[in-house]
Enzyme design. Structure first.
Site, short mmCIF file in Angstrom:
data_model
loop_
_atom_site.label_atom_id
_atom_site.label_comp_id
_atom_site.label_asym_id
_atom_site.label_seq_id
_atom_site.Cartn_x
_atom_site.Cartn_y
_atom_site.Cartn_z
CE1 TYR A 106 -15.72 -28.87 18.64
CE2 TYR A 106 -16.51 -26.62 18.81
CZ TYR A 106 -16.35 -27.79 18.08
OH TYR A 106 -16.81 -27.86 16.80
NE ARG A 155 -19.39 -23.19 11.83
CZ ARG A 155 -18.99 -24.32 11.24
NH1 ARG A 155 -18.02 -25.03 11.79
NH2 ARG A 155 -19.52 -24.73 10.12
CG HIS A 158 -19.96 -28.43 12.95
ND1 HIS A 158 -20.43 -27.32 13.64
CD2 HIS A 158 -18.62 -28.47 13.19
CE1 HIS A 158 -19.42 -26.72 14.24
NE2 HIS A 158 -18.31 -27.40 14.00
CG HIS A 160 -14.69 -30.57 13.40
ND1 HIS A 160 -14.34 -29.58 12.53
CD2 HIS A 160 -15.36 -29.96 14.41
CE1 HIS A 160 -14.75 -28.41 12.98
NE2 HIS A 160 -15.39 -28.62 14.13
#
Length: 235
Positions: A106, A155, A158, A160
């Site tokens: 990120y 993780r 994905h 959000h």
């Protein structure tokens, strides 16, 4: 009875506030029954985003942060329809997304994962559903990344999503996963959602919305409120 149950949500679909497999919920989950305030007029009349200004590239994460070149990774189209509990489309619904880049990192100072940042990819975007409740994003498929929940924890890929429906009580924050991801069965966040609700968080590959020589298509329909509501990110 929980707040969501009182509002008609199917608790066999929605995650609980506390899940032992997801360690941080042990500290932040409420320890007492929630106090439900009386609903005010503002909860049923706003916010409205019909005249909200959306930039021409806000929905296109493959272009909205370009500095010197296109972002790295697999281009995808994420689209779907937003409806209420009656299956009626919800127009003028503001949708915001954020995600890791193709390397699983990120753009945030807290993320210190030893993976490269992409100077041409910000990882955030927004759009408004059209008159038929439909939305569309162009983006890069996010990569998996390690996190410190337990030994060798990763993780799954994905995205959000945050949605604002016709009133403040229709706010939804959720995550979209990709079909046949082998990491899902090991992920405490995904598995904190009851079995009945997990398929509601997984997109489907959509060849009809795949753009030749450009991007693969994935469909992710979202339901705000009601028994078939898309699971919340309560954890």
């Amino acid at each position: 009875m929980s707040e969501m149950a009182q509002q008609g949500f199917d608790m066999e679909v929605q995650p609980s506030y506390l899940d032992k497999g997801y360690k941080s919920t042990l500290l932040r989950a409420p320890s007492r029954a929630l106090v439900l305030p009386k609903k005010s007029l503002s909860e049923s009349t706003g916010p409205l985003f019909k005249d909200f200004e959306i930039g021409a590239l806000d929905h296109d994460l493959t272009k909205n942060a370009i500095k010197v070149a296109e972002p790295l990774g697999e281009r995808i189209v994420v689209h779907g329809t937003v409806t209420n509990e009656k299956g009626q489309p919800l127009p003028h619904t503001l949708i915001e997304i954020w995600q890791a880049n193709s390397a699983g990192r990120y753009v945030h100072k807290v993320d210190q994962h030893d993976a490269p940042l992409d100077p041409n990819f910000l990882g955030t975007g927004r759009c408004m559903t059209d008159a038929n409740g439909k939305y569309r994003f162009y983006t890069i498929k996010p990569g998996a990344y390690p996190w410190g929940n337990h030994y060798n924890a990763w993780r799954p890929a994905h995205i959000h999503l945050s949605l604002f429906g016709g009133d403040i009580s229709s706010r939804l924050i959720t995550q979209m996963y990709f079909p046949n991801d082998p990491l899902c069965k090991y992920d405490p966040i995904f598995n904190a959602v009851p079995t009945k609700g997990r398929d509601l968080l997984v997109s489907t590959f959509d060849l009809d919305h795949t753009e030749p020589s450009f991007a693969l298509g994935y469909r992710f329909d979202i339901v705000l409120r009601g028994e078939n509501a898309t699971p919340f990110e309560n954890l």
